[in-house]
Design an enzyme around this catalytic site. Sequence first.
Site, mmCIF file in Angstrom:
data_model
loop_
_atom_site.group_PDB
_atom_site.id
_atom_site.type_symbol
_atom_site.label_atom_id
_atom_site.label_comp_id
_atom_site.label_asym_id
_atom_site.label_seq_id
_atom_site.Cartn_x
_atom_site.Cartn_y
_atom_site.Cartn_z
ATOM 1 N N ARG A 118 -10.633 16.803 -1.862
ATOM 2 C CA ARG A 118 -9.923 16.206 -3.015
ATOM 3 C C ARG A 118 -8.428 16.024 -2.784
ATOM 4 N NH1 ARG A 118 -13.135 19.946 -5.525
ATOM 5 N NH2 ARG A 118 -15.043 19.061 -6.374
ATOM 6 N N LYS A 140 -0.489 3.464 -1.101
ATOM 7 C CA LYS A 140 -1.815 2.833 -1.076
ATOM 8 C C LYS A 140 -2.531 3.233 0.203
ATOM 9 C CE LYS A 140 -0.881 -1.346 -3.734
ATOM 10 N NZ LYS A 140 -0.815 -2.824 -3.656
ATOM 11 N N GLU A 182 7.790 -9.544 5.653
ATOM 12 C CA GLU A 182 7.830 -8.656 4.474
ATOM 13 C C GLU A 182 9.277 -8.260 4.147
ATOM 14 O OE1 GLU A 182 5.220 -8.168 2.626
ATOM 15 O OE2 GLU A 182 3.445 -8.316 3.908
ATOM 16 N N LYS A 224 11.883 -1.438 -1.836
ATOM 17 C CA LYS A 224 10.477 -1.238 -2.231
ATOM 18 C C LYS A 224 10.333 0.062 -3.007
ATOM 19 C CE LYS A 224 5.650 -1.346 -1.141
ATOM 20 N NZ LYS A 224 4.539 -1.384 -0.217
ATOM 21 N N GLU A 234 1.130 -0.251 -10.083
ATOM 22 C CA GLU A 234 1.046 -1.708 -10.061
ATOM 23 C C GLU A 234 0.559 -2.325 -11.363
ATOM 24 O OE1 GLU A 234 -0.160 -3.055 -6.222
ATOM 25 O OE2 GLU A 234 -0.691 -5.043 -6.983
ATOM 26 N N ARG A 238 5.715 -4.245 -9.983
ATOM 27 C CA ARG A 238 5.245 -4.185 -8.597
ATOM 28 C C ARG A 238 4.573 -5.481 -8.164
ATOM 29 N NH1 ARG A 238 2.519 1.254 -5.838
ATOM 30 N NH2 ARG A 238 2.193 0.313 -3.798
ATOM 31 N N ASN A 242 4.189 -9.365 -4.505
ATOM 32 C CA ASN A 242 3.193 -10.332 -4.042
ATOM 33 C C ASN A 242 3.781 -11.720 -3.802
ATOM 34 O OD1 ASN A 242 1.043 -8.570 -3.953
ATOM 35 N ND2 ASN A 242 0.613 -8.825 -6.133
ATOM 36 N N HIS A 245 2.205 -14.026 -1.406
ATOM 37 C CA HIS A 245 0.924 -13.435 -1.038
ATOM 38 C C HIS A 245 -0.288 -14.170 -1.609
ATOM 39 C CE1 HIS A 245 3.263 -10.306 0.771
ATOM 40 N NE2 HIS A 245 2.201 -9.611 1.087
ATOM 41 N N HIS A 249 -2.722 -15.114 1.109
ATOM 42 C CA HIS A 249 -4.087 -14.575 1.168
ATOM 43 C C HIS A 249 -5.117 -15.702 1.235
ATOM 44 C CE1 HIS A 249 -2.881 -10.456 -0.669
ATOM 45 N NE2 HIS A 249 -2.960 -10.390 0.643
ATOM 46 N N HIS A 262 -1.073 -11.264 9.015
ATOM 47 C CA HIS A 262 -0.762 -11.229 7.584
ATOM 48 C C HIS A 262 0.668 -11.732 7.312
ATOM 49 C CE1 HIS A 262 -0.497 -9.835 3.480
ATOM 50 N NE2 HIS A 262 0.545 -9.088 3.803
HETATM 51 N N1 LIG Z 1 -0.659 0.716 2.313
HETATM 52 C C1 LIG Z 1 0.127 -0.314 2.127
HETATM 53 O O1 LIG Z 1 0.943 -0.354 1.216
HETATM 54 C C2 LIG Z 1 0.036 -1.463 3.071
HETATM 55 C C3 LIG Z 1 1.055 -2.417 3.094
HETATM 56 C C4 LIG Z 1 0.962 -3.446 4.000
HETATM 57 C C5 LIG Z 1 -0.133 -3.522 4.851
HETATM 58 N N2 LIG Z 1 -1.113 -2.577 4.800
HETATM 59 C C6 LIG Z 1 -2.265 -2.633 5.703
HETATM 60 O O2 LIG Z 1 -1.768 -2.482 7.013
HETATM 61 C C7 LIG Z 1 -2.556 -3.228 7.925
HETATM 62 C C8 LIG Z 1 -1.645 -4.066 8.765
HETATM 63 O O3 LIG Z 1 -0.693 -3.232 9.380
HETATM 64 P P1 LIG Z 1 -0.008 -3.602 10.753
HETATM 65 O O4 LIG Z 1 0.559 -4.952 10.658
HETATM 66 O O5 LIG Z 1 0.853 -2.466 11.102
HETATM 67 O O6 LIG Z 1 -1.270 -3.762 11.740
HETATM 68 P P2 LIG Z 1 -1.959 -2.788 12.796
HETATM 69 O O7 LIG Z 1 -2.001 -1.406 12.315
HETATM 70 O O8 LIG Z 1 -3.231 -3.440 13.166
HETATM 71 O O9 LIG Z 1 -0.949 -2.873 14.040
HETATM 72 C C9 LIG Z 1 -0.763 -4.094 14.713
HETATM 73 C C10 LIG Z 1 -0.978 -3.941 16.223
HETATM 74 O O10 LIG Z 1 0.167 -3.280 16.798
HETATM 75 C C11 LIG Z 1 -0.256 -2.168 17.580
HETATM 76 N N3 LIG Z 1 0.849 -1.219 17.549
HETATM 77 C C12 LIG Z 1 1.205 -0.407 16.536
HETATM 78 N N4 LIG Z 1 2.350 0.218 16.824
HETATM 79 C C13 LIG Z 1 2.726 -0.183 18.056
HETATM 80 C C14 LIG Z 1 3.826 0.117 18.900
HETATM 81 N N5 LIG Z 1 4.819 0.912 18.499
HETATM 82 N N6 LIG Z 1 3.869 -0.438 20.120
HETATM 83 C C15 LIG Z 1 2.880 -1.280 20.518
HETATM 84 N N7 LIG Z 1 1.839 -1.634 19.766
HETATM 85 C C16 LIG Z 1 1.753 -1.080 18.550
HETATM 86 C C17 LIG Z 1 -1.518 -1.734 16.902
HETATM 87 O O11 LIG Z 1 -2.297 -0.913 17.746
HETATM 88 C C18 LIG Z 1 -2.162 -3.075 16.587
HETATM 89 O O12 LIG Z 1 -2.784 -3.612 17.723
HETATM 90 C C19 LIG Z 1 -3.544 -3.984 7.093
HETATM 91 O O13 LIG Z 1 -4.796 -3.334 7.151
HETATM 92 C C20 LIG Z 1 -2.987 -3.935 5.683
HETATM 93 O O14 LIG Z 1 -4.002 -3.969 4.703
HETATM 94 C C21 LIG Z 1 -1.028 -1.554 3.924
HETATM 95 ZN ZN LIG Z 2 1.996 -8.152 2.626
#
Ligand SMILES: NC(=O)c1ccc[n+]([C@@H]2O[C@H](COP(=O)([O-])OP(=O)(O)OC[C@H]3O[C@@H](n4cnc5c(N)ncnc54)[C@H](O)[C@@H]3O)[C@@H](O)[C@H]2O)c1
Ligand SMILES: [Zn+2]
Length: 361
Positions: A118, A140, A182, A224, A234, A238, A242, A245, A249, A262
Site C-alpha cells: 500500500r 503521476k 516540455e 510545474k 488535476e 493543471r 496540456n 497535448h 496526442h 512525445h
Molecule cells: N509521470 C509524469 O508526470 C510523466 C510526465 C511526462 C512523461 N511521462 C512518461 O514518461 C515516458 C517518457 O519518458 P522519456 O521521454 O524519459 O522516455 P524513456 O524513459 O523511454 O527514455 C528515452 C530513451 O532514453 C534512454 N535514456 C534515458 N536516460 C538516458 C541517459 N542519461 N543517457 C542515454 N540514454 C538515456 C532510455 O533508455 C530510452 O531509450 C512516457 O511513458 C510518459 O508517459 C510521465
Molecule cells: Zn507531455
Amino acid sequence: MQTVKVDLADRSYTVYIDSGVLGNTHPAFSITPASTVLIVSNETVAPLYLDTLTKSLAGTDVHSLILPDGEAYKTIKHWSHIIDKLVGIRATRDATVITLGGGVIGDMGGFAAASYMRGIDFIQIPTTLLSQVDASVGGKTGFNHPSGKNLIGAFHQPTAVLVDIETLETLAAREFSAGLAEVVKIAAIRDAEFLDWLESHSAAVMAREPEAIAGMIKRSIANKADVVAEDERESGVRALLNFGHSFGHALETLTGYTQYLHGEAVSIGMMVAGRLSELRGFCEPGFSDRLGKLLQSFDLPLDLPAKLDPADILETMKLDKKVIAGTARLILVKSAGRGFIDSSSEKPQIVAAIKASQAKS
Ligand SMILES: NC(=O)c1ccc[n+]([C@@H]2O[C@H](COP(=O)([O-])OP(=O)(O)OC[C@H]3O[C@@H](n4cnc5c(N)ncnc54)[C@H](O)[C@@H]3O)[C@@H](O)[C@H]2O)c1
Ligand SMILES: [Zn+2]
C-alpha cells in the site's frame, strides 16, 4: 546544488539539481542506513550509471533490477517483475525504490512503490531531460494497458528527486530536443520572462552548457511545481500543462506512436494551438511564428504531415461532433506566458488552424 521544493502539505518533497551528484547522493536523501533499497533501471541506463549510484549507497542493503528499454515494456508484466523483486528481497514497509532512468522507468518504478504494501518510499533519479523537467514533479505513476497509455496508475509523490545534469551528456540529441518541447510549453503558458530567456540562450541550451541547463531545468521544475501545488489532482489549473497535448496526442495516435517522440508531437501540437490562439484573436499576431522559431532552434518539428485529414484529427480528439463550442476544452494562449482553457472554439476555426499547420507538400 540547486533545489526546488514541491509544496504538497505532508507529501512535500525537494528536487535537487546538480552536476555529478550521482556519485555522492546521500546528504540529499533520507534513506536510513541499513534499510533496503531497490534500484530499478533499464538496459540502456544501468550500464552508464548504476555502478556509480550503487557505490554511493554503500552501507545500505542495495539491490537492483534491470528492465528492457522502451515504452513497449511499460506494462503490467514489468510492473509485476518489480513487485516480484521486492518480494524476493523481502522488502518491508521501510524499503525504498529508487528509479534510475527516463519517464518509463520512473512511472513504472513509482507505481510499484505506490502499490507495494500500500505504498513505500520512492526516490526518483530522472535521466532524460523530459523526465527531469516534467515527470519529476506531479506524482503521476503507472503503466500502459494495450487499449490506452497510462491507463493504470496512481498519484504517489516521491520522497525526493535527484536531477544529475551530467546524465544528459549521454542522452541522444533527439531525446534531448523532445525534452525541450516540455520546457517551451511551461514557459509559453505561464512564464513570459522564461520564454525570452530561452530565446536568448537557445545556443547555450543546445550546446548543453551546464550552467544554462541547470538554470533551465530549475525554472521549468519550479513552474510545474507551482501548478501542481495549486492543483495536485488535476481538477483545474493543471490542465494548462496540456498546452499542445490535445493535438499532439492525436498526432501520436494517428501515426501509431512510431513516427514521433512525445515531445516532437507536442511541439507540432503547440504550433496548432498557437495558430488557433492567433486566429481567434486571443493573442497578438506573430505569436506562433515566434514560438516556431524557438522550437526550430531546438531542432523540433513544426508541421503536421500534409497527408493527415483534419477530420481524422478532430475525430481522434473526439471533437468530431457538429457543434463543439462549449464542449471542446483546448489550452490556448492570451499572450506569451499566459495560457488559458478555451471552450469557445468552433470546428471550422479548429480546422483552419490545423490546415495552417500542415506541411505544404
Ligand atoms: N509521470 C509524469 O508526470 C510523466 C510526465 C511526462 C512523461 N511521462 C512518461 O514518461 C515516458 C517518457 O519518458 P522519456 O521521454 O524519459 O522516455 P524513456 O524513459 O523511454 O527514455 C528515452 C530513451 O532514453 C534512454 N535514456 C534515458 N536516460 C538516458 C541517459 N542519461 N543517457 C542515454 N540514454 C538515456 C532510455 O533508455 C530510452 O531509450 C512516457 O511513458 C510518459 O508517459 C510521465
Ligand atoms: Zn507531455
